[in-house]
Design an enzyme around this catalytic site. Structure first.
Site, PDB file in Angstrom:
ATOM      1  N   THR A  41     -60.748 -28.798 -38.586  1.00 34.93           N
ATOM      2  CA  THR A  41     -60.600 -30.222 -38.245  1.00 34.93           C
ATOM      3  C   THR A  41     -59.291 -30.485 -37.519  1.00 34.93           C
ATOM      4  OG1 THR A  41     -59.672 -30.514 -40.445  1.00 34.93           O
ATOM      5  CG2 THR A  41     -61.987 -31.109 -40.171  1.00 34.93           C
ATOM      6  N   ASP A  42     -58.290 -29.608 -37.676  1.00 36.70           N
ATOM      7  CA  ASP A  42     -56.948 -29.959 -37.152  1.00 36.70           C
ATOM      8  C   ASP A  42     -56.946 -30.105 -35.632  1.00 36.70           C
ATOM      9  OD1 ASP A  42     -57.084 -27.153 -36.799  1.00 36.70           O
ATOM     10  OD2 ASP A  42     -55.067 -26.775 -37.578  1.00 36.70           O
ATOM     11  N   SER A  73     -39.467  -5.827 -39.899  1.00 36.83           N
ATOM     12  CA  SER A  73     -40.470  -6.209 -40.895  1.00 36.83           C
ATOM     13  C   SER A  73     -40.480  -5.148 -41.989  1.00 36.83           C
ATOM     14  CB  SER A  73     -41.860  -6.296 -40.246  1.00 36.83           C
ATOM     15  OG  SER A  73     -42.851  -6.219 -41.265  1.00 36.83           O
ATOM     16  N   GLY A 130     -52.978 -11.209 -42.531  1.00 37.86           N
ATOM     17  CA  GLY A 130     -54.298 -11.334 -41.912  1.00 37.86           C
ATOM     18  C   GLY A 130     -55.386 -11.757 -42.878  1.00 37.86           C
ATOM     19  N   ASP A 180     -51.540 -25.109 -40.397  1.00 40.06           N
ATOM     20  CA  ASP A 180     -50.814 -24.092 -41.153  1.00 40.06           C
ATOM     21  C   ASP A 180     -49.325 -24.409 -41.171  1.00 40.06           C
ATOM     22  OD1 ASP A 180     -53.316 -23.003 -41.155  1.00 40.06           O
ATOM     23  OD2 ASP A 180     -52.870 -21.471 -39.659  1.00 40.06           O
TER      24      ASP A 180
END
Ligand code: GLA
Length: 379
Positions: A41-42, A73, A130, A180
């Site tokens: 929906t965003d 990382s 992920g 997000d």
């Protein structure tokens, strides 16, 4: 830290000292997120109800005297280096996938006016990569708030969210919306964040639903970014056919009367999903259950939006058969995670394990999550 389990914060700060030979200027944390309801929906200027989770990415960072950005990382044991000039020239897309997020967000922040110095950055995380819990937004937002502080850039949360979105869409290649990044920035302990993507207003809605459990199917769709972009294009085409600026302004009657085939299905998901978010927020405010809305959301994502998969459907069925009030896929779909509400991880783990084994699927990861505070500085 003898005798204590390593956390992302201890790992990031210890590995920073090993790499740089000095203490970091600070530690910055950004959580992953679960979207309770309001999927796809965003980018249609609709509504969603995500919450920040108690799994996070922590960045240890310090300014350098030259114009290099070096990022390590710890999860991937991978190091990437780029000059600020390379980053400004959008060279991040030449780097390996994980490094596009830190370099991409720095590129976007520099474009938004931040005077970014050379930096050493060490990243540690316990957000599954992920898996549909926004490990990428956790990474880019943790880096962004570190850079914002170190460079004294003064970017607002909305500007930081946009920089994260630009890193994801323009550098990493997923034409995402803002859910997000806003969930990661605006989360609050004990609450979900109701986001209106038309006004960009947010509202905290207390979450009193009982146990919240994630089932990570560990399935990764080979072309998720392409399939995601196809859905987004279909929505934009549907809005054009209906003569509305976005599907937020469309009604279910218009969708059923004027659209056909695939466009009708895609638009019907989006329009009905916005309605379910409104209902879910009202139920939460009144202390009522939302299980049926979660189940309806999953069915719509499976049948109309066609972003589920056999493993996610199985996770939802098993959760519902093991005492959950509701369950659905969370995030973009095409694999990744489901969220279950109302049953404990102990209730679910044996049944999931047996059902996945019988179906010939790899074992899922089942763990409880709690709504926590959004991104911020730790030290
Ligand atoms: C991904 C994207 C978000 C959103 C969801 C689906 O997580 O990054 O912007 O579109 O998929 O709701």
């Amino acid at each position: 830290m003898a005798g204590q389990a390593a956390t992302p914060a201890t790992t990031a700060s210890e590995r920073f000292r090993d790499l740089v030979g000095a203490a970091p200027e600070g530690l910055w944390r950004a959580p992953g997120r679960v979207n309770l309801i309001g999927e796809h929906t965003d980018y249609n200027f609709g509504l969603a109800l995500p919450f920040a989770i108690d799994r996070a990415t922590v960045v240890a960072a310090r300014r350098r005297q030259d114009n290099l950005v070096r990022a390590l990382s710890c999860t991937l044991e991978s190091q990437a280096i780029a000059s600020l000039d390379d980053i400004a020239g959008k060279a991040p897309s030449y780097f390996e996938p994980w490094a596009r997020f830190p370099f991409g967000v720095i590129w976007a922040m520099a474009r938004a006016g931040a005077a970014v110095p050379g930096l050493d950055i060490v990243i540690a995380s316990d957000v599954p990569i992920g898996g549909g819990l926004s490990s990428s937004a956790a990474l880019s937002i943790a880096v962004a708030i570190a850079v914002n502080d170190i460079a004294a850039a003064g970017l607002s949360k909305a500007e930081i969210a946009r920089a994260g979105q630009q890193a994801e869409s323009e550098v990493a290649g997923l034409p995402c919306g803002l859910m997000d990044q806003l969930a990661v920035l605006e989360g609050q302990a004990g609450a979900a964040v109701l986001i209106d993507f038309l006004s960009l207003q947010t509202e905290q809605v207390p979450l009193g639903l009982g146990p919240l459990v994630v089932i990570n199917t560990r399935v990764e769709h080979a072309n998720a970014a392409g399939a995601y972009a196809d859905r987004r294009n279909a929505c934009e085409e549907a809005a054009r056919e209906l003569g509305v600026p976005s599907l937020r302004q469309a009604t279910l009657e218009q969708v059923e009367d004027k659209l056909a085939g695939e466009l009708r299905k895609r638009a019907r998901h989006v329009v009905t999903e916005d309605g379910r978010v409104v209902e879910a927020a009202a139920c939460l405010r009144n202390g009522q259950p939302i299980g049926d809305l979660l189940v309806a959301s999953h069915a719509s994502l499976r049948n109309d939006y066609e972003v589920s998969c056999a493993e996610l459907d199985l996770a939802v069925d098993v959760a519902l058969g093991s005492g959950a009030d509701g369950a659905r896929l969370t995030g973009a779909g095409f694999g990744g995670c489901a969220i279950s509400v109302g049953a404990t991880a102990e209730d679910l783990v044996t049944a999931m394990s047996g059902a996945f084994a019988r179906a010939g699927f790899p074992q899922p990861e089942v763990f409880a999550v709690a709504p926590t505070d959004g991104a911020g500085r730790l030290a």
